[in-house]
Design a protein around this motif. Structure first.
Motif, PDB file in Angstrom:
ATOM      1  N   UNK A   1       0.821  -1.217   0.000  1.00  0.00           N
ATOM      2  CA  UNK A   1       0.000   0.000   0.000  1.00  0.00           C
ATOM      3  C   UNK A   1       0.853   1.264   0.000  1.00  0.00           C
ATOM      4  N   UNK A   2       0.407   2.254  -0.764  1.00  0.00           N
ATOM      5  CA  UNK A   2       1.047   3.558  -0.783  1.00  0.00           C
ATOM      6  C   UNK A   2       0.031   4.574  -1.310  1.00  0.00           C
ATOM      7  N   UNK A   3      -0.490   5.456  -0.471  1.00  0.00           N
ATOM      8  CA  UNK A   3      -0.100   5.656   0.922  1.00  0.00           C
ATOM      9  C   UNK A   3      -0.713   4.608   1.852  1.00  0.00           C
ATOM     10  N   UNK A   4      -0.157   4.542   3.063  1.00  0.00           N
ATOM     11  CA  UNK A   4      -0.708   3.686   4.108  1.00  0.00           C
ATOM     12  C   UNK A   4      -1.491   4.567   5.069  1.00  0.00           C
ATOM     13  N   UNK A   5      -2.749   4.206   5.301  1.00  0.00           N
ATOM     14  CA  UNK A   5      -3.585   4.940   6.257  1.00  0.00           C
ATOM     15  C   UNK A   5      -3.355   4.331   7.638  1.00  0.00           C
ATOM     16  N   UNK A   6      -2.615   5.033   8.466  1.00  0.00           N
ATOM     17  CA  UNK A   6      -2.267   4.506   9.785  1.00  0.00           C
ATOM     18  C   UNK A   6      -3.444   4.489  10.743  1.00  0.00           C
ATOM     19  N   UNK A   7      -4.600   5.062  10.329  1.00  0.00           N
ATOM     20  CA  UNK A   7      -5.753   5.135  11.226  1.00  0.00           C
ATOM     21  C   UNK A   7      -6.740   3.996  11.021  1.00  0.00           C
ATOM     22  N   UNK A   8      -6.498   3.104  10.065  1.00  0.00           N
ATOM     23  CA  UNK A   8      -7.468   2.042   9.803  1.00  0.00           C
ATOM     24  C   UNK A   8      -6.767   0.757   9.408  1.00  0.00           C
ATOM     25  N   UNK A   9      -7.563  -0.294   9.213  1.00  0.00           N
ATOM     26  CA  UNK A   9      -7.083  -1.581   8.720  1.00  0.00           C
ATOM     27  C   UNK A   9      -6.049  -2.221   9.649  1.00  0.00           C
ATOM     28  N   UNK A  10      -6.124  -1.924  10.933  1.00  0.00           N
ATOM     29  CA  UNK A  10      -5.210  -2.496  11.938  1.00  0.00           C
ATOM     30  C   UNK A  10      -3.745  -2.178  11.645  1.00  0.00           C
ATOM     31  N   UNK A  11      -3.514  -1.044  11.018  1.00  0.00           N
ATOM     32  CA  UNK A  11      -2.136  -0.642  10.727  1.00  0.00           C
ATOM     33  C   UNK A  11      -1.341  -0.400  11.996  1.00  0.00           C
TER      34      UNK A  11
END
Length: 349
Positions: free
Chosen positions: A249-259
């Motif tokens: 992934x790019x960008x990575x959403x650090x607020x969702x998907x258990x990141x």
């Protein structure tokens, strides 16, 4: 989307394709650029998302593949997740995963719906009459990769499946015996990719209730060894150094998907070791080319990411062999065969 209830029955598709700008007024006013018809008919790649990962996270890969001559579809469907919540989903049909039902139909209706939509393009579509739906690769990330593997036997025109951070070890709550690995039914080449530091898969181990302490704890490894039939080396599993669950992934959403389960970088998003994502892109592009266009000459370096390869010494200097032009299949085999500092291991079967 057949079988789904409103308002969660509509998927939005973003379609990437090889284009050939003309500079026309229509192009300038509408933003619609003509397809590069000289490269048609185009094989199709469908890329399924992970849970709560927006389609735009895969745009970089879709663009890379479109430059290589493929039409790429990144669908986005908001639907029911586990426990009655809703979010971005690859359209998992849990009933199709249950004992007695698995293998009878696809475990997602999304693939069929996407291909059905492509088969009936609007008359004004720049891709009307230019698609080859007999040459299809399905790829997926995380849960999207899982349903790609599970549904492969039910995809018309399928030539290959690639996944990242995905496996077919099934959750015990669905009624299977603990530690069950669901088989992949399709007889097409499969590329499994996993990261060295996958915090999401590691944190999900308790879902699968593996009773045998001697069982391999890596569900991707078990998928490779137990879910795939021997195919004379056509199947591959690669583990990528420095990569995590969201390297695709790019960008990575650090607020969702258990990141938050991944080691964070300076910006709070999961850290990605330099070069890991580019390597994933090269592997996916080479796999798709080998599966869909095996005899086509390989590009010299379409995106500037190729590693330098030293020329091989001739086996007999007195009788030099006639040089041959490398094909797309040769590129894929070279990536897997020659030592690469970022591939921790490569397994074939």
């Amino acid at each position: 989307m057949p079988g789904l209830k409103e308002p969660y029955d509509t998927a939005h598709l973003r379609v990437f394709y090889p284009s050939r700008p003309t500079g026309s007024d229509a192009e300038r006013l509408t933003g619609v650029v003509a397809a590069d018809a000289g490269r048609a008919p185009f094989p199709v790649v469908v890329l399924l998302p992970g849970i709560n990962v927006p389609a735009d996270s895969y745009r970089w890969l879709a663009v890379l593949l479109a430059r290589r001559g493929f039409v790429v579809v990144t669908p986005e469907l908001v639907g029911e997740l586990f426990g009655g919540s809703h979010g971005v989903t690859p359209g998992i049909d849990l009933d199709a995963c249950a004992p007695g039902a698995y293998g009878s139909r696809a475990t997602t209706p999304l693939i069929g719906a996407v291909l059905g939509s492509l088969a009936e393009p609007a008359p004004a579509s720049p891709l009307a009459g230019l698609l080859d739906l007999e040459r299809v690769v399905v790829g997926g990330h995380s849960a999207g990769g899982t349903v790609a593997l599970q549904s492969a036997a039910h995809v018309p025109g399928l030539r290959g499946v690639f996944t990242y951070g995905a496996h077919t070890l099934v959750a015990a709550v669905l009624g299977h015996p603990p530690g069950t690995v669901l088989p992949v039914g399709a007889r097409v080449p499969v590329l499994l990719m996993s990261g060295e530091h996958d915090g999401v898969i590691a944190a999900s181990a308790d879902r699968y209730a593996v009773a045998d302490a001697g069982t391999d704890p890596d569900p991707v490894a078990r998928t490779f060894h137990e879910a795939l039939a021997d195919a004379d080396g056509a199947h591959a599993w690669v583990r990528i150094a420095g990569a995590d669950h969201f390297t695709l992934c790019d960008p990575v959403d650090a607020t969702s998907a258990r990141a938050f389960l991944e080691a964070p970088g300076e910006d709070g998003a999961p850290a990605v070791v330099d070069g890991a994502r580019a390597l994933v892109g090269r592997l996916v592009a080479a796999f798709c080319a080998a599966a869909l266009l095996p005899g086509r000459p390989a590009p010299t370096d379409p995106d500037g990411t190729a590693d330098p390869v030293a020329p091989e010494d001739p086996t007999d200097p007195a009788e030099p062999t006639e040089p041959t032009e490398p094909t797309e299949n040769d590129e894929y085999e070279a990536l897997l065969a020659r030592p690469h500092p970022r591939l921790l291991h490569v397994r074939r079967r």
